[in-house]
Scaffold this motif. Structure first.
Motif, PDB file in Angstrom:
ATOM      1  N   LYS A   1       1.199  -1.080  -0.243  1.00  0.00           N
ATOM      2  CA  LYS A   1       0.579  -0.111   0.015  1.00  0.00           C
ATOM      3  C   LYS A   1       0.570   1.378  -0.519  1.00  0.00           C
ATOM      4  N   GLY A   2       2.291   1.246   0.367  1.00  0.00           N
ATOM      5  CA  GLY A   2       2.701   2.325   1.160  1.00  0.00           C
ATOM      6  C   GLY A   2       3.389   2.586  -0.328  1.00  0.00           C
ATOM      7  N   THR A   3       3.621   1.308  -0.740  1.00  0.00           N
ATOM      8  CA  THR A   3       5.082   1.122  -2.146  1.00  0.00           C
ATOM      9  C   THR A   3       4.065   1.968  -3.249  1.00  0.00           C
ATOM     10  N   GLN A   4       2.840   1.940  -3.574  1.00  0.00           N
ATOM     11  CA  GLN A   4       1.648   2.171  -4.446  1.00  0.00           C
ATOM     12  C   GLN A   4       1.569   3.858  -4.305  1.00  0.00           C
ATOM     13  N   ALA A   5       0.835   3.159  -2.673  1.00  0.00           N
ATOM     14  CA  ALA A   5       0.968   5.083  -2.687  1.00  0.00           C
ATOM     15  C   ALA A   5       1.470   6.195  -3.207  1.00  0.00           C
ATOM     16  N   GLU A   6       3.129   6.087  -2.840  1.00  0.00           N
ATOM     17  CA  GLU A   6       3.836   7.012  -3.533  1.00  0.00           C
ATOM     18  C   GLU A   6       4.034   7.022  -4.857  1.00  0.00           C
ATOM     19  N   ILE A   7       4.035   5.966  -5.417  1.00  0.00           N
ATOM     20  CA  ILE A   7       4.264   5.642  -7.226  1.00  0.00           C
ATOM     21  C   ILE A   7       2.714   7.042  -6.992  1.00  0.00           C
ATOM     22  N   LEU A   8       1.838   6.893  -6.676  1.00  0.00           N
ATOM     23  CA  LEU A   8       0.344   7.383  -7.691  1.00  0.00           C
ATOM     24  C   LEU A   8       0.838   9.233  -7.195  1.00  0.00           C
ATOM     25  N   VAL A   9       1.632   9.200  -5.204  1.00  0.00           N
ATOM     26  CA  VAL A   9       1.857  10.511  -5.369  1.00  0.00           C
ATOM     27  C   VAL A   9       2.836  11.527  -6.702  1.00  0.00           C
ATOM     28  N   GLU A  10       3.325  10.619  -6.992  1.00  0.00           N
ATOM     29  CA  GLU A  10       5.003  11.049  -7.801  1.00  0.00           C
ATOM     30  C   GLU A  10       4.009  11.065  -9.395  1.00  0.00           C
ATOM     31  N   GLU A  11       3.027  10.333  -9.234  1.00  0.00           N
ATOM     32  CA  GLU A  11       2.886  10.592 -11.094  1.00  0.00           C
ATOM     33  C   GLU A  11       1.529  10.858 -11.440  1.00  0.00           C
ATOM     34  N   LYS A  12       0.966  10.992  -9.937  1.00  0.00           N
ATOM     35  CA  LYS A  12      -0.894  11.385 -10.213  1.00  0.00           C
ATOM     36  C   LYS A  12      -0.770  12.489  -9.534  1.00  0.00           C
TER      37      LYS A  12
END
Ligand code: ADP
Ligand code: AMP
Length: 222
Positions: free
Chosen positions: A17-28
């Protein structure tokens, strides 16, 4: 104009969850709210809330609903109108899920509640959690084997120290997974019945999970 999104990341500890959240923060450009991180900040700053929550966190138990709900509610009220946000680690009980529905209705009845359920075989979780490295400053996550930092012991994002969370020791991890199965798993059926659950195969590598999330979010009509 598209509606503001509240994206709930649901899944066992170690699902990513945390890993994918960081990606969504960066990209979206999502805002990331992690209930676990909010508790850890309070622990570090030795606040009253931190003192109340500490014993539960160390034992791998859930912090009581009343304390958790009011902490997250206060944080949600600070969010600027129109900012899409991620809830990571909240809700974890049916009481929390129902409270969240009311909090959002009160915050703004037009917010879209969407749930991404990160499904991972349980056999994977123990290794992911016991190998996790967490950044002291902002909670960025790495893994000794699956996602090592460029420089050992140092966060790629902000240069702060990486450490092993106390509750990522084997015995506590096992209890956290048991607690998830008992208290949090029922949320899958709850959100599925409400027709807002998107399931993702989170047993793939980090990039594979991220691209499945991206395509599932794109297909969803808001
Ligand atoms: P959660 O927030 O759901 O508890 P994390 O995002 O902190 O999970 O991930 C737990 C551990 O597993 C971390 O060490 C992370 O680097 C690693 N990890 C995350 N996603 C994957 C993946 N798809 N494959 C392998 N390891 C992963
Ligand atoms: P996490 O960082 O999501 O792994 O959470 C770490 C710990 O914080 C959990 O094991 C719980 O003790 C506590 N916690 C985090 N979120 C919640 C929640 N929604 N309800 C109760 N306890 C929580």
């Amino acid at each position: 104009m598209s509606r503001q999104i509240c994206l709930i990341l649901l899944g066992p500890p170690g699902a990513g969850k945390g890993t994918q959240a960081e990606i969504l923060v960066e990209e979206k450009g999502f805002l990331h709210i992690s209930s676990g991180e909010l508790f850890r900040r309070n622990l570090e700053n030795e606040t009253e809330l931190g003192k109340k929550a500490g014993q539960y966190i160390d034992a791998g138990e859930l912090v009581p609903d009343e304390i958790t709900i009011s902490m997250v509610e206060n944080r949600i009220r600070e969010i600027d109108s129109g900012t899409d946000f991620i809830l990571d680690g909240f809700p974890r009980t049916l009481v929390q899920a129902k409270a969240l529905k009311e909090i959002l209705a009160d915050y703004d009845p037009d917010v879209d509640e969407v749930v991404l359920y990160l499904h991972v075989p349980y056999s994977e979780l123990i290794e992911r959690l016991t190998g996790r490295l967490t950044c002291r400053a902002h909670g960025h996550v790495f893994h000794k084997k699956y996602n090592p930092p460029q420089e050992q012991g140092v966060c790629d994002y902000d240069g702060s120290e990486l450490y092993q969370r106390e509750d990522d020791q084997l015995e506590t991890v096992k209890n956290r997974v048991d607690v998830y199965m008992e208290k949090t798993e029922p949320l899958i059926a709850y959100y599925r019945e409400r027709g807002i659950l998107l399931q993702v195969d989170a047993g793939q590598d980090v990039e594979g999970v991220a691209s499945e999330i991206e395509s599932k979010l794109e297909k969803k009509q808001w």
